[in-house]
Design a protein around this motif. Structure first.
Motif, PDB file in Angstrom:
ATOM      1  N   ILE A 182       0.840  -1.200   0.000  1.00 16.82           N
ATOM      2  CA  ILE A 182       0.000   0.000   0.000  1.00 16.82           C
ATOM      3  C   ILE A 182       0.874   1.249   0.000  1.00 16.82           C
ATOM      4  O   ILE A 182       0.609   2.210  -0.740  1.00 16.82           O
ATOM      5  N   ASP A 183       1.942   1.244   0.801  1.00 19.45           N
ATOM      6  CA  ASP A 183       2.862   2.390   0.794  1.00 19.45           C
ATOM      7  C   ASP A 183       3.466   2.604  -0.594  1.00 19.45           C
ATOM      8  O   ASP A 183       3.600   3.749  -1.067  1.00 19.45           O
ATOM      9  N   GLU A 184       3.831   1.513  -1.252  1.00 18.87           N
ATOM     10  CA  GLU A 184       4.430   1.616  -2.588  1.00 18.87           C
ATOM     11  C   GLU A 184       3.424   2.140  -3.615  1.00 18.87           C
ATOM     12  O   GLU A 184       3.767   2.977  -4.460  1.00 18.87           O
ATOM     13  N   ILE A 185       2.199   1.649  -3.537  1.00 22.31           N
ATOM     14  CA  ILE A 185       1.168   2.111  -4.467  1.00 22.31           C
ATOM     15  C   ILE A 185       0.887   3.595  -4.236  1.00 22.31           C
ATOM     16  O   ILE A 185       0.740   4.372  -5.190  1.00 22.31           O
ATOM     17  N   ASN A 186       0.820   3.992  -2.982  1.00 19.61           N
ATOM     18  CA  ASN A 186       0.563   5.406  -2.684  1.00 19.61           C
ATOM     19  C   ASN A 186       1.701   6.299  -3.166  1.00 19.61           C
ATOM     20  O   ASN A 186       1.461   7.414  -3.653  1.00 19.61           O
ATOM     21  N   ALA A 187       2.917   5.807  -3.036  1.00 15.73           N
ATOM     22  CA  ALA A 187       4.060   6.583  -3.555  1.00 15.73           C
ATOM     23  C   ALA A 187       3.977   6.688  -5.072  1.00 15.73           C
ATOM     24  O   ALA A 187       4.262   7.746  -5.653  1.00 15.73           O
ATOM     25  N   TRP A 188       3.592   5.610  -5.735  1.00 16.51           N
ATOM     26  CA  TRP A 188       3.417   5.623  -7.194  1.00 16.51           C
ATOM     27  C   TRP A 188       2.321   6.607  -7.601  1.00 16.51           C
ATOM     28  O   TRP A 188       2.492   7.372  -8.559  1.00 16.51           O
ATOM     29  N   LEU A 189       1.203   6.608  -6.876  1.00 14.35           N
ATOM     30  CA  LEU A 189       0.124   7.550  -7.176  1.00 14.35           C
ATOM     31  C   LEU A 189       0.628   8.990  -7.075  1.00 14.35           C
ATOM     32  O   LEU A 189       0.368   9.818  -7.957  1.00 14.35           O
ATOM     33  N   GLU A 190       1.355   9.274  -5.999  1.00 10.64           N
ATOM     34  CA  GLU A 190       1.805  10.645  -5.766  1.00 10.64           C
ATOM     35  C   GLU A 190       2.797  11.111  -6.826  1.00 10.64           C
ATOM     36  O   GLU A 190       2.747  12.252  -7.289  1.00 10.64           O
ATOM     37  N   THR A 191       3.696  10.225  -7.229  1.00 13.47           N
ATOM     38  CA  THR A 191       4.751  10.643  -8.155  1.00 13.47           C
ATOM     39  C   THR A 191       4.346  10.531  -9.623  1.00 13.47           C
ATOM     40  O   THR A 191       4.884  11.251 -10.473  1.00 13.47           O
TER      41      THR A 191
END
Length: 323
Positions: A271-280
């Motif tokens: 989830i942290d990785e997906i959220n980082a992908w969404l943000e960037t």
């Protein structure tokens, strides 16, 4: 006689982590707007504070050495597995105003579901055609007859409320995955000056729009919906009033994917990785194939909905005009 089941809300209360204190007896959406001096940037900041704190709180629970268990919804479990209790029917009738996501938001939701299922293949995923954002919950866990009385009371105001978003357009941005021990969702923030990314409204779009631009936030829309329902003669009975704008993506119906500390860490890391992908990659990015913005009311107006609504079911009383 059917089982007497406990709603997951009893064990998984959604508390307001923004720090805003509501005043008794008034529109519960007023307090946050007043606290923020009606400033879109401040409103977005409080919505963000709520979801960041809640994700941190839930991550801590998933990774705790004394982790107990996931909170599995006994109603959904029986609906999805009829052999557990043959003939089971959800008795909890509700009435709500739903926003229905446009196609580009559904595309993003589907991508997030695919990435989450790759990590936890046994999760239950909300079907795309059932996805919604609850703009206002009028009543919950009532009988069908009680909900029908509420619907009849609201009746004359329904056409105006359903198409309210046609002329009052609030924008949501910066999607992330929010989660807890019972479910996971795509949550948005009210816009505050981000570049516009949504497809243009279907032509001709020549209606006189009364409210648009980021000074009219999603929280203002919720405030207006509460006032509209009250003016129609209703006493609004919502389960919670929190600064959240989310679409449920799915729930847990088995502990199989989260049984060990390693599995739970894999889940929160994903989830942290997906959220980082969404943000960037997705946020504020006109070059992205996926669009992380939603002007509520695009394609479809509000869905005035009654019935057993918990998992996207029930029926439409009236769908408002989209743009």
């Amino acid at each position: 006689m059917g089982s007497v089941l406990e709603s997951i809300d009893v064990r998984n209360k959604l508390e307001d982590l923004s720090g805003v204190v509501m005043k008794s007896g008034e529109n519960p959406y007023n307090a946050l707007i007043e606290t923020c001096n009606d400033e879109p940037t401040a409103i977005q900041t409080l919505y963000a504070a709520h979801r960041v704190r809640r994700n941190a709180q839930q991550k801590e629970k998933f990774l705790a050495s004394d982790f107990k268990e996931l909170i599995i919804d006994p109603y959904l479990l029986r609906l999805e597995n009829p052999h557990i209790e043959p003939g089971f029917k959800d008795p909890r009738y509700c009435m709500t105003f739903w926003g229905r996501p446009p196609i580009h938001v559904l595309d993003l939701a589907e991508e997030l579901q695919k990435r989450l299922r790759a990590v936890a293949p046994n999760i239950w995923l909300m079907p795309l055609h059932r996805m919604h954002i609850t703009t206002l919950e009028l009543a919950f866990s009532r009988t069908a007859e009680e909900i029908d009385v509420i619907k009849q009371t609201l009746g004359p105001a329904i056409p105006r409320i359903a198409s309210y978003t046609h002329r009052h357009r609030a924008r949501l941005v910066k999607p992330t995955i929010s989660y807890d021990l019972s479910a996971f969702a795509m949550s948005f923030l009210p816009a505050a000056g981000e570049p516009a990314l949504s497809p243009a409204p279907v032509a001709p779009d020549n209606v006189e729009v009364l409210k648009q631009g980021d000074s009219y936030t999603y929280h203002h829309l919720r405030q207006d919906m509460w006032e509209q329902a009250k003016a129609a003669g209703l006493a609004i009975d919502s389960r919670y009033i929190v600064p959240s704008a989310h679409i449920t993506l799915g729930r847990y119906l088995t502990r199989e994917d989260h049984a060990t500390p390693e599995q739970r860490k894999k889940w929160v890391d994903a989830i942290d990785e997906i959220n980082a992908w969404l943000e960037t990659t997705v946020w504020d990015n006109p070059e992205s194939n996926l669009i992380g913005e939603w002007v509520v009311g695009q394609e479809k107006g509000l869905d005035i909905r009654v019935g057993t609504l918990w998992y996207g079911g029930g029926r439409t009383v009236q769908m408002g005009e989209g743009f």
